[in-house]
Design an enzyme around this catalytic site. Structure first.
Site, PDB file in Angstrom:
ATOM      1  N   ASP A 132       3.840  -0.841  12.385  1.00  0.00           N
ATOM      2  CA  ASP A 132       2.760   0.092  12.744  1.00  0.00           C
ATOM      3  C   ASP A 132       3.387   1.459  13.093  1.00  0.00           C
ATOM      4  O   ASP A 132       4.215   1.545  14.003  1.00  0.00           O
ATOM      5  CB  ASP A 132       2.015  -0.462  13.963  1.00  0.00           C
ATOM      6  CG  ASP A 132       0.630   0.120  14.128  1.00  0.00           C
ATOM      7  OD1 ASP A 132      -0.329  -0.485  13.651  1.00  0.00           O
ATOM      8  OD2 ASP A 132       0.529   1.209  14.738  1.00  0.00           O
ATOM      9  N   TYR A 156       0.842  -1.205   0.000  1.00  0.00           N
ATOM     10  CA  TYR A 156       0.000   0.000   0.000  1.00  0.00           C
ATOM     11  C   TYR A 156       0.880   1.260   0.000  1.00  0.00           C
ATOM     12  O   TYR A 156       0.728   2.121  -0.869  1.00  0.00           O
ATOM     13  CB  TYR A 156      -0.884  -0.031   1.237  1.00  0.00           C
ATOM     14  CG  TYR A 156      -1.850   1.127   1.379  1.00  0.00           C
ATOM     15  CD1 TYR A 156      -3.025   1.177   0.630  1.00  0.00           C
ATOM     16  CD2 TYR A 156      -1.624   2.154   2.298  1.00  0.00           C
ATOM     17  CE1 TYR A 156      -3.934   2.228   0.780  1.00  0.00           C
ATOM     18  CE2 TYR A 156      -2.527   3.197   2.459  1.00  0.00           C
ATOM     19  CZ  TYR A 156      -3.679   3.230   1.699  1.00  0.00           C
ATOM     20  OH  TYR A 156      -4.565   4.272   1.857  1.00  0.00           O
ATOM     21  N   ARG A 209      -2.567   8.807  16.347  1.00  0.00           N
ATOM     22  CA  ARG A 209      -3.086   9.131  15.027  1.00  0.00           C
ATOM     23  C   ARG A 209      -3.835  10.455  15.182  1.00  0.00           C
ATOM     24  O   ARG A 209      -4.154  10.890  16.289  1.00  0.00           O
ATOM     25  CB  ARG A 209      -4.047   8.060  14.496  1.00  0.00           C
ATOM     26  CG  ARG A 209      -3.434   6.695  14.215  1.00  0.00           C
ATOM     27  CD  ARG A 209      -2.485   6.701  13.026  1.00  0.00           C
ATOM     28  NE  ARG A 209      -2.021   5.350  12.688  1.00  0.00           N
ATOM     29  CZ  ARG A 209      -0.975   4.756  13.255  1.00  0.00           C
ATOM     30  NH1 ARG A 209      -0.261   5.381  14.180  1.00  0.00           N
ATOM     31  NH2 ARG A 209      -0.622   3.539  12.883  1.00  0.00           N
TER      32      ARG A 209
HETATM   33  P1  NAD Z   1     -12.690   2.093   0.913  1.00  0.00           P
HETATM   34  O1  NAD Z   1     -12.038   0.759   0.965  1.00  0.00           O
HETATM   35  O2  NAD Z   1     -13.970   2.269   1.640  1.00  0.00           O
HETATM   36  O3  NAD Z   1     -12.922   2.569  -0.570  1.00  0.00           O
HETATM   37  C1  NAD Z   1     -12.144   2.144  -1.660  1.00  0.00           C
HETATM   38  C2  NAD Z   1     -13.076   1.878  -2.824  1.00  0.00           C
HETATM   39  O4  NAD Z   1     -12.286   1.491  -3.942  1.00  0.00           O
HETATM   40  C3  NAD Z   1     -14.046   0.725  -2.540  1.00  0.00           C
HETATM   41  O5  NAD Z   1     -15.329   1.088  -2.976  1.00  0.00           O
HETATM   42  C4  NAD Z   1     -13.480  -0.425  -3.350  1.00  0.00           C
HETATM   43  O6  NAD Z   1     -14.469  -1.355  -3.742  1.00  0.00           O
HETATM   44  C5  NAD Z   1     -12.852   0.312  -4.520  1.00  0.00           C
HETATM   45  N1  NAD Z   1     -11.766  -0.426  -5.154  1.00  0.00           N
HETATM   46  C6  NAD Z   1     -10.721  -1.043  -4.559  1.00  0.00           C
HETATM   47  N2  NAD Z   1      -9.926  -1.607  -5.490  1.00  0.00           N
HETATM   48  C7  NAD Z   1     -10.493  -1.331  -6.685  1.00  0.00           C
HETATM   49  C8  NAD Z   1     -10.160  -1.662  -8.035  1.00  0.00           C
HETATM   50  N3  NAD Z   1      -9.061  -2.366  -8.323  1.00  0.00           N
HETATM   51  N4  NAD Z   1     -10.967  -1.208  -9.025  1.00  0.00           N
HETATM   52  C9  NAD Z   1     -12.073  -0.493  -8.757  1.00  0.00           C
HETATM   53  N5  NAD Z   1     -12.459  -0.160  -7.494  1.00  0.00           N
HETATM   54  C10 NAD Z   1     -11.660  -0.580  -6.482  1.00  0.00           C
HETATM   55  O7  NAD Z   1     -11.601   3.134   1.441  1.00  0.00           O
HETATM   56  P2  NAD Z   1     -11.727   4.676   1.762  1.00  0.00           P
HETATM   57  O8  NAD Z   1     -11.383   4.845   3.185  1.00  0.00           O
HETATM   58  O9  NAD Z   1     -12.997   5.226   1.245  1.00  0.00           O
HETATM   59  O10 NAD Z   1     -10.497   5.247   0.920  1.00  0.00           O
HETATM   60  C11 NAD Z   1     -10.680   5.843  -0.352  1.00  0.00           C
HETATM   61  C12 NAD Z   1      -9.327   6.285  -0.879  1.00  0.00           C
HETATM   62  O11 NAD Z   1      -8.732   7.218   0.021  1.00  0.00           O
HETATM   63  C13 NAD Z   1      -8.328   5.136  -1.046  1.00  0.00           C
HETATM   64  O12 NAD Z   1      -7.597   5.345  -2.224  1.00  0.00           O
HETATM   65  C14 NAD Z   1      -7.438   5.268   0.160  1.00  0.00           C
HETATM   66  O13 NAD Z   1      -6.159   4.761  -0.095  1.00  0.00           O
HETATM   67  C15 NAD Z   1      -7.427   6.768   0.388  1.00  0.00           C
HETATM   68  N6  NAD Z   1      -7.144   7.083   1.790  1.00  0.00           N
HETATM   69  C16 NAD Z   1      -8.075   6.821   2.766  1.00  0.00           C
HETATM   70  C17 NAD Z   1      -7.753   7.103   4.087  1.00  0.00           C
HETATM   71  C18 NAD Z   1      -8.736   6.852   5.191  1.00  0.00           C
HETATM   72  O14 NAD Z   1      -8.399   7.070   6.374  1.00  0.00           O
HETATM   73  N7  NAD Z   1      -9.953   6.439   4.945  1.00  0.00           N
HETATM   74  C19 NAD Z   1      -6.510   7.641   4.423  1.00  0.00           C
HETATM   75  C20 NAD Z   1      -5.595   7.860   3.392  1.00  0.00           C
HETATM   76  C21 NAD Z   1      -5.921   7.598   2.083  1.00  0.00           C
HETATM   77  N1  UDP Z   2      -5.516  -0.363  16.138  1.00  0.00           N
HETATM   78  C1  UDP Z   2      -5.835  -0.879  17.380  1.00  0.00           C
HETATM   79  N2  UDP Z   2      -6.895  -1.725  17.481  1.00  0.00           N
HETATM   80  C2  UDP Z   2      -7.672  -2.058  16.412  1.00  0.00           C
HETATM   81  C3  UDP Z   2      -7.355  -1.516  15.144  1.00  0.00           C
HETATM   82  C4  UDP Z   2      -6.255  -0.676  15.040  1.00  0.00           C
HETATM   83  O1  UDP Z   2      -5.173  -0.586  18.380  1.00  0.00           O
HETATM   84  O2  UDP Z   2      -8.638  -2.829  16.602  1.00  0.00           O
HETATM   85  C5  UDP Z   2      -4.375   0.572  16.034  1.00  0.00           C
HETATM   86  C6  UDP Z   2      -3.364   0.232  14.943  1.00  0.00           C
HETATM   87  O3  UDP Z   2      -2.375  -0.641  15.442  1.00  0.00           O
HETATM   88  C7  UDP Z   2      -2.813   1.605  14.622  1.00  0.00           C
HETATM   89  C8  UDP Z   2      -3.986   2.543  14.843  1.00  0.00           C
HETATM   90  O4  UDP Z   2      -4.902   1.835  15.672  1.00  0.00           O
HETATM   91  O5  UDP Z   2      -1.787   1.956  15.542  1.00  0.00           O
HETATM   92  C9  UDP Z   2      -4.683   2.963  13.561  1.00  0.00           C
HETATM   93  O6  UDP Z   2      -4.979   1.780  12.831  1.00  0.00           O
HETATM   94  P1  UDP Z   2      -5.808   1.818  11.464  1.00  0.00           P
HETATM   95  O7  UDP Z   2      -5.716   0.439  10.883  1.00  0.00           O
HETATM   96  O8  UDP Z   2      -7.151   2.394  11.714  1.00  0.00           O
HETATM   97  O9  UDP Z   2      -5.030   2.882  10.568  1.00  0.00           O
HETATM   98  P2  UDP Z   2      -3.500   2.996  10.112  1.00  0.00           P
HETATM   99  O10 UDP Z   2      -2.641   2.093  10.945  1.00  0.00           O
HETATM  100  O11 UDP Z   2      -3.494   2.609   8.680  1.00  0.00           O
HETATM  101  O12 UDP Z   2      -3.183   4.422  10.358  1.00  0.00           O
END
Ligand code: NAD
Ligand code: UDP
Length: 351
Positions: free
Chosen positions: A286, A158, A224
């Site tokens: 992590d 990722y 976070r």
């Molecule tokens: P999510 O998993 O809910 O949404 C991702 C969407 O993309 C889903 O609807 C999934 O079905 C679709 N998808 C995945 N792979 C695909 C593919 N190969 N072709 C077509 N569709 C595909 O996640 P989200 O939290 O809504 O995140 C959306 C975007 O924002 C992502 O690119 C993620 O990396 C980015 N992002 C999210 C966060 C967060 O905290 N939520 C943080 C940083 C970046």
């Molecule tokens: N985490 C946790 N318990 C859970 C899920 C996540 O303590 O049930 C912790 C995880 O180890 C990380 C933080 O919460 O330190 C955020 O995790 P998340 O997967 O939401 O996001 P990311 O690590 O991608 O920022």
């Protein structure tokens, strides 16, 4: 695979393609852009997204859903003005399930969306991530920080995939003059996260509502900074519509930094849950701390988050309370009754 689609044209309003539009953030973006009078094409393979997230939009005359995987070439007949590249699983549980598939989504998916945008003369916004900073040695993180990513660890599919996607964005910009916007999104939460998503906010809320132990990974001292989804969606649109000279990268996140244990305690308070805390092993790589510097977004977009953690958590709890109550009516009836209302758990934010 070739897709031939045409949205019935009543008038020429801007057409926006949202790849990943059936997901958590993407579906909120679909809602917001439709409300602003855009035509919206939602393209998604439903890997982590659901039709439920967009069901109310399916009969909207300006909305079109296309089930498609961005790893395959994308051909659409319609004129397209804007492309939001959000298609990628965001939760470690889901992006690590098929790591090679995740890397392909980041790289091939971004190329396919950039190619589509180049052919259409459309502007592209890439949903990048704070994960490009890895386990940061600079705190808080400005966009100028180049990051500390382990390229061979379980998160690399990722983190490195998203870094490669940023590279592709800037190479298309330099090579083809494609108008680009790179948003580095920090942890975002809110209604429509998946219950089984594995992310911390959804995990803690669902565990608290079910009366199950709250699983804290490691000591819970890692931090976070959590941004409510409405704030993030507003920031994405401001970045997309900023002058062409603004390419980013631009951090979008809430600088309010909290420990994971503090989040657990807040969730317990707002859910009035007696769930115990259970400390379990910390996953590999992590990140220990994460907090955005948002000066770029504030200066160039006039953007700052508006929703306090307490309000955002309560709106998210209200959403999950309904889902958990539907699945097991005896579990959280009081909370669900209290929160059940016309907005179904969504926080209404004035523009
Ligand atoms: P999510 O998993 O809910 O949404 C991702 C969407 O993309 C889903 O609807 C999934 O079905 C679709 N998808 C995945 N792979 C695909 C593919 N190969 N072709 C077509 N569709 C595909 O996640 P989200 O939290 O809504 O995140 C959306 C975007 O924002 C992502 O690119 C993620 O990396 C980015 N992002 C999210 C966060 C967060 O905290 N939520 C943080 C940083 C970046
Ligand atoms: N985490 C946790 N318990 C859970 C899920 C996540 O303590 O049930 C912790 C995880 O180890 C990380 C933080 O919460 O330190 C955020 O995790 P998340 O997967 O939401 O996001 P990311 O690590 O991608 O920022």
């Amino acid at each position: 695979m070739t897709l031939q689609t045409r949205i019935p044209t009543l008038r020429r309003s801007p057409t926006v393609l949202i790849a990943g539009g059936a997901g958590f953030i993407g579906s909120h973006l679909c809602d917001s852009l439709l409300q602003r009078g855009n035509r919206v094409i939602c393209l998604d393979n439903l890997f982590t997204g659901t039709i439920d997230n967009i069901r109310p939009l399916l009969n909207h005359p300006n909305f079109r859903f296309i089930e498609h995987d961005v790893r395959e070439e994308i051909e659409i007949d319609d004129e397209i003005d804007r492309v939001y590249s959000l298609a990628c699983p965001a939760s470690p549980r889901h992006y690590q399930k098929d790591p090679v598939g995740t890397m392909k989504t980041c790289v091939l998916g971004t190329i396919n969306l950039l190619e589509l945008a180049r052919r259409k003369g459309a502007r592209v916004l890439q949903a990048s991530t704070s994960e490009v900073y890895g386990d940061p040695e600079v705190h808080p993180q400005p966009e100028s920080y180049l990051g500390n990513v382990n390229p061979i660890g379980p998160r690399a599919c990722y983190d490195e995939g998203k870094r490669a996607a940023e590279t592709l964005m800037f190479d298309y910009h330099r090579t083809h003059g494609t108008e680009i916007k790179v948003a580095r999104i920090f942890n975002t939460y809110g209604p429509r996260m998946l219950e089984n998503d594995g992310r911390v906010v959804s995990n803690f809320i669902v565990q608290a509502l079910r009366g199950e132990p709250i699983t804290i990974y490691g000591g819970g001292t890692q931090t976070r900074s959590f941004c409510f989804v409405d704030d993030l969606v507003r920031g994405l649109q401001l970045l997309m519509e900023s002058p062409a000279s603004v390419t980013g990268p631009c951090n979008l996140g809430n600088p309010h930094e909290v420990t994971i244990e503090a989040i657990a305690r807040e969730v317990l308070t707002y859910t009035e849950s007696a769930s115990p805390l259970r400390f379990v092993a910390l996953p590999k790589d992590d990140p220990k701390r994460r907090k955005p510097v948002i000066d770029t977004a504030a200066r160039l977009l006039g953007w700052r988050p508006r929703v306090a953690l307490k309000d955002g958590l309560q709106a998210t709890i209200a959403y999950f309370a309904l889902r958990v109550a539907d699945e097991s009516p005896t579990l959280v009836p009081a909370l669900a009754r209290r929160k059940r209302g016309p907005t179904r758990g969504m926080l209404k934010i004035a523009d």
